[in-house]
Design a protein around this motif. Sequence first.
Motif, PDB file in Angstrom:
ATOM      1  N   GLN A   1      33.621 -64.332 -17.872  1.00 41.61           N
ATOM      2  CA  GLN A   1      35.139 -64.386 -17.323  1.00 41.61           C
ATOM      3  C   GLN A   1      34.804 -64.257 -15.855  1.00 41.61           C
ATOM      4  O   GLN A   1      35.424 -64.991 -15.019  1.00 41.61           O
ATOM      5  CB  GLN A   1      35.948 -63.467 -18.115  1.00 41.61           C
ATOM      6  N   GLN A   2      34.063 -63.106 -15.441  1.00 43.05           N
ATOM      7  CA  GLN A   2      33.999 -63.024 -13.928  1.00 43.05           C
ATOM      8  C   GLN A   2      33.120 -64.300 -13.273  1.00 43.05           C
ATOM      9  O   GLN A   2      33.533 -64.729 -11.936  1.00 43.05           O
ATOM     10  CB  GLN A   2      33.131 -61.697 -13.666  1.00 43.05           C
ATOM     11  N   ASP A   3      32.054 -64.834 -14.019  1.00 40.94           N
ATOM     12  CA  ASP A   3      31.455 -66.000 -13.438  1.00 40.94           C
ATOM     13  C   ASP A   3      32.316 -67.110 -13.354  1.00 40.94           C
ATOM     14  O   ASP A   3      32.453 -67.910 -12.391  1.00 40.94           O
ATOM     15  CB  ASP A   3      30.227 -66.479 -14.432  1.00 40.94           C
ATOM     16  N   LEU A   4      33.489 -67.372 -14.285  1.00 44.54           N
ATOM     17  CA  LEU A   4      34.540 -68.259 -14.131  1.00 44.54           C
ATOM     18  C   LEU A   4      35.321 -68.341 -12.766  1.00 44.54           C
ATOM     19  O   LEU A   4      35.697 -69.164 -11.959  1.00 44.54           O
ATOM     20  CB  LEU A   4      35.255 -68.512 -15.249  1.00 44.54           C
ATOM     21  N   VAL A   5      35.667 -67.150 -12.642  1.00 44.66           N
ATOM     22  CA  VAL A   5      36.587 -66.909 -11.275  1.00 44.66           C
ATOM     23  C   VAL A   5      35.661 -66.809 -10.140  1.00 44.66           C
ATOM     24  O   VAL A   5      36.120 -67.509  -9.138  1.00 44.66           O
ATOM     25  CB  VAL A   5      36.946 -65.033 -11.383  1.00 44.66           C
TER      26      VAL A   5
END
Length: 186
Positions: free
Chosen positions: A82-86
């Motif tokens: 999820q942090q990578d998507l952000v």
Amino acid sequence: MVNSLWFKWKSLRLPWRRSFLVGQDLAGNTFWEFKDVANANRFRRIVKFDPKTHYGDVQVTPQWHQWLRYVRQDPPSLEEQQQDLVRQAQIKHLARLADERWASKPSFLDKPKTQQPLPPTEPAKPSVNPTTESPPETSTSTPPTPTPKPASAKPKAPKEDPWAKANPGNPGDTWQPESWTPSSKR
């Protein structure tokens, strides 16, 4: 709820199991490990995706790809994904801003304007009183006449060679090749 229980059950490393569920990505792909038949000390790693999905539409994130290729020891967590998507959304936003700044600058490929400013290397013609100057008269029937040069201009004398005094003179300094003339002898 049922999916999470199923994932927990499949991820247990029970001795009679052939394959173990390692994790899942945000797209719904599941990642598995199983014992290699040829090498019992090594686990093979695979991805299983929805069978309705076309092969060309399957996308594996870089973190999971690293895990599949043994570049990464531990599988990525859902929080990391999820942090990578952000991070990707932030990069896209910054790229859009950079593109807007780039598009706002004039391009050399654009059509030039009708009135071009003078280049910075050429000084602008100073005018003493721009309101009283009259525009130059142009006539289509007679071409402009060139201004004659003043007769009092003296021709410049050739400059002396500063190295002539320093050079004592070599025999070959004044040598020039002669032109070739064909002889009548055969």
